[in-house]
Design an enzyme around this catalytic site. Structure first.
Site, PDB file in Angstrom:
ATOM      1  N   GLY C  71      26.713  23.647  45.339  1.00 42.15           N
ATOM      2  CA  GLY C  71      27.382  22.833  44.339  1.00 42.15           C
ATOM      3  C   GLY C  71      28.849  23.216  44.204  1.00 42.15           C
ATOM      4  O   GLY C  71      29.308  24.194  44.803  1.00 42.15           O
ATOM      5  N   HIS C 141      37.750  -0.115  44.322  1.00 48.53           N
ATOM      6  CA  HIS C 141      38.528  -0.554  45.493  1.00 48.53           C
ATOM      7  C   HIS C 141      39.861   0.196  45.614  1.00 48.53           C
ATOM      8  O   HIS C 141      40.437   0.631  44.626  1.00 48.53           O
ATOM      9  CB  HIS C 141      38.798  -2.064  45.395  1.00 48.53           C
ATOM     10  CG  HIS C 141      39.553  -2.451  44.148  1.00 48.53           C
ATOM     11  ND1 HIS C 141      40.923  -2.374  44.043  1.00 48.53           N
ATOM     12  CD2 HIS C 141      39.113  -2.873  42.938  1.00 48.53           C
ATOM     13  CE1 HIS C 141      41.291  -2.758  42.838  1.00 48.53           C
ATOM     14  NE2 HIS C 141      40.210  -3.064  42.139  1.00 48.53           N
ATOM     15  N   HIS C 150      34.761  17.034  44.446  1.00 45.06           N
ATOM     16  CA  HIS C 150      33.478  16.707  43.825  1.00 45.06           C
ATOM     17  C   HIS C 150      33.714  15.642  42.750  1.00 45.06           C
ATOM     18  O   HIS C 150      34.323  15.927  41.718  1.00 45.06           O
ATOM     19  CB  HIS C 150      32.847  17.963  43.211  1.00 45.06           C
ATOM     20  CG  HIS C 150      31.501  17.710  42.575  1.00 45.06           C
ATOM     21  ND1 HIS C 150      30.789  18.686  41.934  1.00 45.06           N
ATOM     22  CD2 HIS C 150      30.741  16.590  42.478  1.00 45.06           C
ATOM     23  CE1 HIS C 150      29.649  18.183  41.466  1.00 45.06           C
ATOM     24  NE2 HIS C 150      29.605  16.911  41.779  1.00 45.06           N
TER      25      HIS C 150
END
Lengths: 213, 213, 213
Positions: C71, C141, C150
């Site tokens: 993580g 977009h 992350h």
């Protein structure tokens, strides 16, 4: 079956989101994009800008559908004006629902409205004409959304809410159950609307407060 | 295969969300709804209110499943009471998971719990009995959710969290990794829970603070 | 077709989310997990920890793919270091996109990046190498996400944003349209980023403000 020919009006960023959704549904084929004169000839994700809104008469209302793909941050005027122009010339507006959106069979979506990827419209809700229900937006049961409203990305409109015409509900904001938002209101990104907003205005924060703008 | 007959208990707004999910899964057919006496004979999305909870004995436990479709804002008492009544009479509760929800095969969901459209339960998490995991809620890996908990719309429960029994976690709130929420707590819409909450109470804001209520 | 053999590096909580996604895509089979010496022999969701990162040489670069399943909260250093070690030994990194994620065909995702359940990457966006695009994250977009970033659970990155290398964008935060976030920045859970952040730092709140950390 032949796909329906679709003209997009507005060749900016929101147009790209719309194209991504339109190619997911297979009902329409994009015949071209209209934008300002300076951009004619350019391409958006491979689709040509073929004219301006002065060229609408080149696309007979019987042969083409239209979708307004101009974005809407705050003011709904531009999208509304084009919508009214299209209606006054008997043009047909497409209603586009992404293949990954979930719209309850117990709900309705008005013409000219686009429901983008992953958006959800739960049971017994009604969405007006010419709205943007943006990616991942979640409109719960028993809601009523007016016309020319933009429910932005990841917004939550909880059960029983009413959002009047021409509102902009900003990204990741949340309306708690059963409240009403006055027409032409602007809700800032991440705002928590925890009460009915009778007075139009710009509201931001958690809980939301009215600001001058 | 014959569908299992399902009785819904509670005919309000949350019931509509449940119906929309139940018709997506095809395992159950809705045999009717129970609500207060005054509403008997009305319809919810085409399904009849056929009695009150005084009529439970009319539906033999071998022939019917039950789902509590009363909403839960703040207090879990009503849903819990009916759950205990059903259990005491050996009724079977349905566990409903929307066709569009994602529940890890490494996780478990308790009986009587409903997982609505687009909700996600990631790996190695356990959800207790009689919970509402509402539309778009996201429960990450290694979480433990107690009984009679309502995880509302678009909530994020990050990895390794524990939410004890009878909590209400409000719409679009977020629990950061590895925290615990005391039983019977109420988390307001849009709250950011950035620490373990040992003391039950009502918490709102970013970061969340306890308020009187 | 034979599945590609995949070695996971890191056997903690995020690894479980990755496994849940990997088994959804059917392109790879998990050949084992690497972690610290003390955990060798343990299992994560049924997959064995078979060695440490000292054992990389046992897995020839032609036969195996790798995914970093450690993580990343705040500091990207650990994931970045392993990435560079893998690249320096010509190892191939897998790019994993959940079956329930939506990635526009007009966008790109870098090697070693994982896109978890329900995440969305809209048209004309580019995601760098070795990123985590976590469950339900929504990248709109025209975005550009750097390397070793992350984007946590339920984050919204609106259209036209740029997130530079090694950022951590916390759970349920939102970046409004068209802003830029400086490299190595940390955005807290639920933050509203309403302007470009030129200076790296830790930012929290609505609207976000810089804090010492």
């Amino acid at each position: 079956m032949d796909k329906k020919k679709l003209i997009l009006i507005g060749g900016g960023g929101h147009c790209k989101s719309c194209i991504d959704t339109i190619v997911s549904v297979k009902e329409f084929e994009i015949a071209g994009i209209l934008d300002i004169k300076e951009k004619v000839g350019e391409s958006i994700l491979g689709f040509k800008i073929i004219g301006t809104d002065e060229d609408l008469h080149r696309f007979p209302a019987n042969d083409y559908y239209f979708l307004i793909t101009i974005g809407q941050i705050q003011n709904a005027g531009l999208r509304k004006g084009i919508y009214e122009k299209l209606k006054s010339t008997k043009c047909r507006l497409a209603t586009i629902i992404s293949a990954s959106a979930i719209v309850s069979k117990y709900s309705t979506v008005g013409e000219g409205t686009v429901v983008l990827h992953g958006a959800k419209i739960n049971a017994a809700s009604n969405i007006g004409e010419n709205c943007i229900i943006n990616t991942n937006a979640n409109i719960e049961h028993d809601c009523k959304i007016g016309r020319h409203v933009h429910i932005s990305t990841n917004v939550v409109v909880n059960g029983g809410c009413v959002v009047y015409d021409e509102c902009f509900i900003g990204s990741n904001s949340v309306l708690i159950n059963g409240i009403t938002v006055a027409a032409s209101s602007v809700i800032g990104a991440g705002a928590v609307v925890n009460r009915t907003l009778i007075e139009p205005g710009v509201y931001v924060g958690n809980p939301c407060r009215k600001i001058e703008k």
